[in-house]
Design a protein around this motif. Sequence first.
Motif, PDB file in Angstrom:
ATOM      1  N   PRO A 160       0.609  -1.227  -0.073  1.00  0.00           N
ATOM      2  CA  PRO A 160       0.118   0.099   0.056  1.00  0.00           C
ATOM      3  C   PRO A 160       0.691   1.247   0.015  1.00  0.00           C
ATOM      4  CG  PRO A 160      -0.036  -1.040   2.285  1.00  0.00           C
ATOM      5  CD  PRO A 160       0.847  -1.727   1.206  1.00  0.00           C
TER       6      PRO A 160
ATOM      7  N   ARG B 194       2.858   4.314  -0.963  1.00  0.00           N
ATOM      8  CA  ARG B 194       2.871   5.235  -2.023  1.00  0.00           C
ATOM      9  C   ARG B 194       4.136   6.014  -2.071  1.00  0.00           C
ATOM     10  NH1 ARG B 194      -3.002   8.344  -2.553  1.00  0.00           N
ATOM     11  NH2 ARG B 194      -4.326   6.354  -3.223  1.00  0.00           N
TER      12      ARG B 194
ATOM     13  N   ARG C 192      -6.956   5.361   0.840  1.00  0.00           N
ATOM     14  CA  ARG C 192      -5.894   4.727   0.300  1.00  0.00           C
ATOM     15  C   ARG C 192      -4.337   5.368   0.888  1.00  0.00           C
ATOM     16  NH1 ARG C 192      -7.781   5.396  -5.608  1.00  0.00           N
ATOM     17  NH2 ARG C 192      -8.403   7.316  -4.369  1.00  0.00           N
TER      18      ARG C 192
ATOM     19  N   SER D 104      -1.144   3.985   3.111  1.00  0.00           N
ATOM     20  CA  SER D 104       0.162   4.271   2.672  1.00  0.00           C
ATOM     21  C   SER D 104       1.244   4.942   4.001  1.00  0.00           C
ATOM     22  CB  SER D 104       0.429   5.158   1.284  1.00  0.00           C
ATOM     23  OG  SER D 104       1.789   5.557   1.260  1.00  0.00           O
TER      24      SER D 104
END
Length: 210
Positions: A4, A6, A63, A67
Motif C-alpha cells: 500500500p 505510495r 488509500r 500508505s
Amino acid sequence: MPDPRRSAPAALRNRDAILSALRTLLPPAGLVLEVASGSGEHAVHFAAALPDLVFQPSDPDPRARASIDAWAAGAGLPNLRPALALDAAMSPGAWPIARADAVLCINMVHIAPWEAALGLVRGAARLLPTGAPLVLYGPFRRGGAHTARSNAAFDAALRAEDPRWGVRDLEALAEAAAGFGPPTVVPMPANNLVLAFRRAAETPEAETPG
C-alpha cells in the motif's frame, strides 16, 4: 498482497529543505498534527529527525492513510502515530483530535477548494495554544502576482484540472487566518514558501459595567 505504500517524488526532493525550516519553527517537544499527509513519507522523515516531537499524520483518503501506516510500520518510530481520517474542510468541532502543539500542512491548499484552506485555519485555531505555529508549505502568490513563471504555468494547469484549485494569494490566506498573527515567510527551493502563523492570544471579553 499489494504494497500500500505510495511514493511522491516531490516529497523526496523537498523533505530536507522543509525539515531545516521546521527545526526553527516547531516547538522543541509536543504533538504535531500533519494535515493532508499524503503518502506519509514526510511524516516518517520528520519523526525520525525530530524524536522529541510526536507526529500525528492524517488524510481524508483511505488509500493515503494505508500508505502512511505502511511507511510508519516499516520505520518503527515510537513518536509516529497511526493516521487519522481528517478532512480539513469539515467543521473544526468534528476534527478527530482535541489539541496539538503545532499544525503542519504541506502542498494542500493549492490542490483543494478554498474551503479546505479556510477549514484548516479554523481547525488549527481551535487546537493550538497561544504562540503555537500553523506551518504551511507550497507555492503562493505575493502581492497578487506569481513569484515565478513556472508557478503561473502550474496555477493554470491546476485550474484547468479543477476550477476550485489554484495557487493561493499569501495575503488572502493571512487575512483568512483569524486568530493568528501575520506569518513568518521562509523562501524555499523551487519557488515555494514556508508560512508560519502563530496562534494569537485570546482577546478577553470586555466586562459590562455594573
